[in-house]
Design a protein around this motif. Structure first.
Motif, PDB file in Angstrom:
ATOM      1  N   ALA A  81       0.706  -1.196  -0.104  1.00 57.89           N
ATOM      2  CA  ALA A  81       0.003   0.095   0.109  1.00 57.89           C
ATOM      3  C   ALA A  81       0.765   1.364   0.041  1.00 57.89           C
ATOM      4  N   LEU A  82       1.693   1.125   0.942  1.00 59.02           N
ATOM      5  CA  LEU A  82       2.759   2.676   0.945  1.00 59.02           C
ATOM      6  C   LEU A  82       3.620   2.841  -0.180  1.00 59.02           C
ATOM      7  N   SER A  83       3.933   4.263  -0.167  1.00 61.26           N
ATOM      8  CA  SER A  83       4.585   4.991  -1.236  1.00 61.26           C
ATOM      9  C   SER A  83       6.038   4.205  -1.540  1.00 61.26           C
ATOM     10  N   HIS A  84       6.608   4.589  -2.739  1.00 57.49           N
ATOM     11  CA  HIS A  84       7.695   4.265  -3.079  1.00 57.49           C
ATOM     12  C   HIS A  84       8.921   4.645  -2.055  1.00 57.49           C
ATOM     13  N   ALA A  85       8.535   6.000  -1.768  1.00 54.52           N
ATOM     14  CA  ALA A  85       9.588   6.511  -0.895  1.00 54.52           C
ATOM     15  C   ALA A  85       9.639   5.907   0.460  1.00 54.52           C
ATOM     16  N   ARG A  86       8.548   5.076   0.795  1.00 59.39           N
ATOM     17  CA  ARG A  86       8.602   4.352   2.149  1.00 59.39           C
ATOM     18  C   ARG A  86       9.017   2.885   1.877  1.00 59.39           C
ATOM     19  N   GLY A  87       9.480   2.526   0.671  1.00 61.98           N
ATOM     20  CA  GLY A  87       9.721   1.273   0.385  1.00 61.98           C
ATOM     21  C   GLY A  87       8.412   0.417   0.201  1.00 61.98           C
ATOM     22  N   GLY A  88       7.529   0.888  -0.530  1.00 62.09           N
ATOM     23  CA  GLY A  88       6.241   0.200  -0.977  1.00 62.09           C
ATOM     24  C   GLY A  88       6.050   0.058  -2.406  1.00 62.09           C
TER      25      GLY A  88
ATOM     26  N   ALA B 276       3.211   1.172  -3.557  1.00 63.19           N
ATOM     27  CA  ALA B 276       2.465   2.592  -3.844  1.00 63.19           C
ATOM     28  C   ALA B 276       0.794   1.980  -4.446  1.00 63.19           C
ATOM     29  N   LEU B 277       0.466   1.024  -4.068  1.00 65.72           N
ATOM     30  CA  LEU B 277      -0.885   0.645  -4.562  1.00 65.72           C
ATOM     31  C   LEU B 277      -2.168   1.228  -3.788  1.00 65.72           C
ATOM     32  N   GLY B 278      -1.847   1.924  -2.520  1.00 62.16           N
ATOM     33  CA  GLY B 278      -2.789   2.843  -1.933  1.00 62.16           C
ATOM     34  C   GLY B 278      -3.504   2.209  -0.976  1.00 62.16           C
ATOM     35  N   LEU B 279      -3.955   2.516   0.119  1.00 60.72           N
ATOM     36  CA  LEU B 279      -4.603   2.107   1.316  1.00 60.72           C
ATOM     37  C   LEU B 279      -5.806   1.442   0.882  1.00 60.72           C
ATOM     38  N   GLY B 280      -6.581   2.325   0.462  1.00 61.66           N
ATOM     39  CA  GLY B 280      -7.831   2.074  -0.050  1.00 61.66           C
ATOM     40  C   GLY B 280      -7.737   0.675  -1.029  1.00 61.66           C
ATOM     41  N   PRO B 281      -7.243   0.687  -2.016  1.00 63.47           N
ATOM     42  CA  PRO B 281      -7.133  -0.535  -2.962  1.00 63.47           C
ATOM     43  C   PRO B 281      -7.036  -1.793  -2.397  1.00 63.47           C
ATOM     44  N   VAL B 282      -5.640  -1.566  -1.466  1.00 62.81           N
ATOM     45  CA  VAL B 282      -5.253  -2.824  -0.733  1.00 62.81           C
ATOM     46  C   VAL B 282      -6.266  -3.295   0.208  1.00 62.81           C
ATOM     47  N   THR B 283      -6.793  -2.311   1.030  1.00 66.83           N
ATOM     48  CA  THR B 283      -7.927  -2.874   1.924  1.00 66.83           C
ATOM     49  C   THR B 283      -9.259  -3.531   1.185  1.00 66.83           C
ATOM     50  N   ALA B 284      -9.499  -2.948   0.085  1.00 62.89           N
ATOM     51  CA  ALA B 284     -10.738  -3.354  -0.631  1.00 62.89           C
ATOM     52  C   ALA B 284     -10.331  -4.746  -0.984  1.00 62.89           C
ATOM     53  N   SER B 285      -9.147  -5.035  -1.707  1.00 59.17           N
ATOM     54  CA  SER B 285      -8.894  -6.167  -2.357  1.00 59.17           C
ATOM     55  C   SER B 285      -8.610  -7.390  -1.444  1.00 59.17           C
ATOM     56  N   TRP B 286      -8.154  -6.913  -0.056  1.00 59.48           N
ATOM     57  CA  TRP B 286      -7.833  -8.077   1.018  1.00 59.48           C
ATOM     58  C   TRP B 286      -9.311  -8.234   1.725  1.00 59.48           C
ATOM     59  N   THR B 287     -10.076  -7.335   1.740  1.00 60.04           N
ATOM     60  CA  THR B 287     -11.410  -7.614   2.070  1.00 60.04           C
ATOM     61  C   THR B 287     -11.969  -8.638   1.251  1.00 60.04           C
ATOM     62  N   VAL B 288     -12.123  -8.501   0.086  1.00 61.29           N
ATOM     63  CA  VAL B 288     -12.730  -9.378  -0.982  1.00 61.29           C
ATOM     64  C   VAL B 288     -12.274 -10.729  -0.722  1.00 61.29           C
ATOM     65  N   ALA B 289     -10.956 -10.873  -0.459  1.00 57.13           N
ATOM     66  CA  ALA B 289     -10.390 -12.302  -0.244  1.00 57.13           C
ATOM     67  C   ALA B 289     -11.009 -12.799   0.990  1.00 57.13           C
ATOM     68  N   ILE B 290     -10.979 -11.947   2.021  1.00 55.03           N
ATOM     69  CA  ILE B 290     -11.511 -12.428   3.300  1.00 55.03           C
ATOM     70  C   ILE B 290     -13.080 -13.110   3.060  1.00 55.03           C
ATOM     71  N   VAL B 291     -13.754 -12.202   2.326  1.00 52.72           N
ATOM     72  CA  VAL B 291     -15.105 -12.491   2.111  1.00 52.72           C
ATOM     73  C   VAL B 291     -15.270 -13.894   1.442  1.00 52.72           C
ATOM     74  N   GLY B 292     -14.511 -14.016   0.579  1.00 56.99           N
ATOM     75  CA  GLY B 292     -14.529 -15.158  -0.368  1.00 56.99           C
ATOM     76  C   GLY B 292     -14.257 -16.445   0.381  1.00 56.99           C
ATOM     77  N   PHE B 293     -13.193 -16.341   1.202  1.00 55.84           N
ATOM     78  CA  PHE B 293     -12.932 -17.444   2.019  1.00 55.84           C
ATOM     79  C   PHE B 293     -13.689 -17.879   3.049  1.00 55.84           C
ATOM     80  N   VAL B 294     -14.384 -17.034   3.703  1.00 54.33           N
ATOM     81  CA  VAL B 294     -15.303 -17.159   4.783  1.00 54.33           C
ATOM     82  C   VAL B 294     -16.734 -17.738   4.111  1.00 54.33           C
ATOM     83  N   ALA B 295     -17.166 -17.104   3.033  1.00 60.23           N
ATOM     84  CA  ALA B 295     -18.177 -17.594   2.161  1.00 60.23           C
ATOM     85  C   ALA B 295     -17.919 -18.979   2.050  1.00 60.23           C
ATOM     86  N   PHE B 296     -16.961 -19.338   1.492  1.00 59.15           N
ATOM     87  CA  PHE B 296     -16.608 -20.787   1.005  1.00 59.15           C
ATOM     88  C   PHE B 296     -16.700 -21.809   2.563  1.00 59.15           C
ATOM     89  N   LEU B 297     -16.234 -21.000   3.669  1.00 58.75           N
ATOM     90  CA  LEU B 297     -16.276 -22.147   4.734  1.00 58.75           C
ATOM     91  C   LEU B 297     -17.612 -22.056   5.479  1.00 58.75           C
TER      92      LEU B 297
END
Length: 269
Positions: free
Chosen positions: A221-228, A230-251
């Motif tokens: 998520a974090l910027s190139h200047a901070r060693g990341g 730079a995908l952004g906090l929002g997009p990373v949060t959203a994509s990981w949330t989708v993954a969580i929802v998918g796994f939990v729904a499967f279970l």
């Protein structure tokens, strides 16, 4: 560390208020979702703090955390989406708790990390003195459930501080992710070779998942200047949330992580 390797040595529950199991079976899915919740909690906490401001973010996180835990306590047995919602909110609020000490109160990570370690140790000590077991598969009374969630919250706060500590002393987020990816194999190997019992191995790995997932998410998520990346906090949060929802729904549909309560036994981890 699946429950296939578990011994059944837990003392019997003497309380009249015995519940069905309130936690999932420890499988590969458990560890995958746990790591995902840690990363999502890290970036979600930072995203909310930037979007709403620190004080409103903490207030909102606290209310959501309390509501999710109340719902978890209200049900009589393990329900996948309720349990993992509570874990997600513990991740978000646990991150905020660690950040408040550092950002809000100026406590260095070199101090907050051992402080949270002491807190976790104290929770374990009181839990064991009261129940004579730290097994997550003994969570069948209200009191044990309280101890369990207090422990989970402490592990998230500790893992947050430890992850930020390693990232700020020269390893960076990617280096920290590599460090904790190696570290999480240690308790599994130690348990396999008989150097660490199953309960200790589980909780050690549980703590390490927090800085592991958080370091990976921060790196993404974090910027190139901070060693990341730079995908952004929002997009990373959203994509990981989708993954969580998918796994939990499967279970939730497959029920592959539901413990067998038919024998009425209380296995240990």
């Amino acid at each position: 560390m699946s429950t296939e390797h578990v011994t059944r040595q837990s003392p019997p529950v003497t309380s009249a208020a015995v519940l069905a199991s309130k936690v999932p079976e420890v499988t590969l899915y458990f560890w995958v979702i746990k790591v995902l919740t840690t990363g999502m909690g890290e970036t979600a906490s930072d995203f909310l703090a930037h979007a709403l401001g620190p004080i409103p973010a903490v207030g909102l996180g606290g209310v959501a955390f309390a509501a999710s835990v109340v719902l978890q306590f209200a049900v009589r047995r393990y329900v996948a989406w309720i349990y993992w919602t509570a874990v997600v909110m513990v991740s978000v609020f646990g991150t905020m708790a660690a950040d408040i000490l550092h950002v809000g109160l100026g406590v260095p990570y070199l101090i907050s990390t051992p402080l949270f370690l002491v807190v976790l140790g104290a929770v374990f000590a009181v839990w064991y003195a009261s129940e004579r077991t730290l097994s997550i598969h003994s969570i069948r009374t209200r009191r044990r459930e309280v101890f369990y969630w207090a422990t989970v919250l402490a592990t998230f706060a500790l893992g947050t501080a430890a992850g930020d500590l390693s990232a700020t002393i020269g390893l960076g987020y990617l280096g920290s992710a590599v460090l904790y990816a190696v570290a999480i194999a240690v308790p599994a190997i130690a348990h396999k070779w008989g150097a660490l019992n199953a309960v200790a191995a589980f909780w050690t790995a549980y703590v390490i998942t927090r800085p592991l997932g958080a370091s990976v998410a921060d790196w993404m998520a974090l910027s190139h200047a901070r060693g990341g990346l730079a995908l952004g906090l929002g997009p990373v949060t959203a994509s990981w949330t989708v993954a969580i929802v998918g796994f939990v729904a499967f279970l939730a549909l497959s029920r592959r992580d539901v413990q067998n309560d038919s024998a009425g036994e209380i296995p240990t981890v």
